[in-house]
Design an enzyme around this catalytic site. Structure first.
Site, PDB file in Angstrom:
ATOM      1  CG  ASP A  22      -2.036   0.983   1.155  1.00  0.00           C
ATOM      2  OD1 ASP A  22      -2.357   1.423   0.035  1.00  0.00           O
ATOM      3  OD2 ASP A  22      -2.604   1.320   2.204  1.00  0.00           O
ATOM      4  CG  HIS A  39       0.334   1.966  -9.354  1.00  0.00           C
ATOM      5  ND1 HIS A  39       0.034   1.424  -8.121  1.00  0.00           N
ATOM      6  CD2 HIS A  39      -0.727   2.744  -9.698  1.00  0.00           C
ATOM      7  CE1 HIS A  39      -1.170   1.847  -7.742  1.00  0.00           C
ATOM      8  NE2 HIS A  39      -1.644   2.651  -8.683  1.00  0.00           N
ATOM      9  CG  LEU A 133       9.728 -17.092  -3.053  1.00  0.00           C
ATOM     10  CD1 LEU A 133       9.286 -17.209  -1.598  1.00  0.00           C
ATOM     11  CD2 LEU A 133      10.276 -15.705  -3.348  1.00  0.00           C
TER      12      LEU A 133
END
Length: 254
Positions: A22, A39, A133
């Site tokens: 956020d 962004h 991962l």
């Protein structure tokens, strides 16, 4: 001086970290720029945190990239986010593959534009054999949507006789969620100073440790990740038990 990374006990790492990324818009606004500028700069944070988790040996990392509510944002921002998603996946998939990282997607992916779904499906296929991962991207995701979809599946199987009411336990719902193949997160991080879960993994976060930081996502880096993990390791995870019970269990194990 001991670094934050040196303070991490690699024997007690959270198996699964979930992050609400956020603050991109506020970061851009502070710099007098358009929200999309935030962004685009947030991608660098994604790259750094994915690398940090892979280096530490974290098993699962889930990133809340785009919620179903985000579809209500201005059209230019939604279009820009979709283009950024495709551009980033196209650029990064070879790096993910080289580093043995497997990509997963959860969410209502049918809402994504065809070109975005095509790019994502290719990336999923390319990384499908990787064993390091597990990077889970929550796209067009809403936990309430996910739970509603799970209940529909359970209802259909009850109606068809595939599932018996007597067989339903408190763990049944988990087997119908989008995250059924992943362990629940043990650590949830939210950036930007907001203290909400915002419709993110509501069922899965039941016993997660929650870590909130005022740092805006484009400024979040490995050192901030290490700080969250150090904080996580300082907490006593009791799961309903008492501290004395936990100490007794540890002494028995040792």
């Amino acid at each position: 001086m001991e670094s934050l990374k040196d303070k991490i006990d690699v024997q007690r790492l959270p198996r699964h970290i979930a992050i609400i990324m956020d603050g991109n818009g506020r970061w851009a606004r502070e710099k007098g720029q358009d929200r999309l500028f935030g962004h685009y700069n947030g991608v660098e944070s994604v790259r750094d945190i994915v690398e940090g988790c892979a280096e530490l040996g974290i098993g699962y990392l889930t990133l809340y990239a785009f919620s179903t509510e985000n579809w209500d944002r201005p059209a230019y921002e939604v279009t820009g986010l979709m283009e950024l998603l495709v551009e980033t996946i196209r650029k990064e998939v070879s790096t993910l593959n080289k580093n043995n990282i497997r990509l997963h997607m959860i969410g209502d992916l049918e809402m994504l534009p065809d070109y975005a779904r095509k790019e994502l499906n290719e990336a999923l296929e390319i990384t499908s054999k990787n064993t390091g991962l597990n990077l889970v991207m929550a796209l067009s995701y809403s936990s309430r949507w996910e739970i509603a979809e799970a209940i529909k599946k359970i209802a259909a199987e009850l109606k068809s006789g595939q599932l018996q009411e007597s067989a339903i336990s408190q763990d049944t719902l988990q087997n119908y969620l989008a995250t059924k193949n992943f362990p629940d997160p043990e650590l949830m991080i939210r950036t930007s100073g907001e203290y909400r879960i915002s419709n993110f993994l509501l069922y899965q976060l039941a016993y997660a440790e929650l870590y909130f930081t005022s740092i805006l996502w484009p400024d979040f880096r490995k050192e901030n990740l290490y700080q969250a993990i150090v904080d996580f390791q300082s907490r006593e995870r009791r799961f309903g038990k008492t501290s004395d019970q936990l100490r007794q269990e540890l002494s028995t194990e040792s």
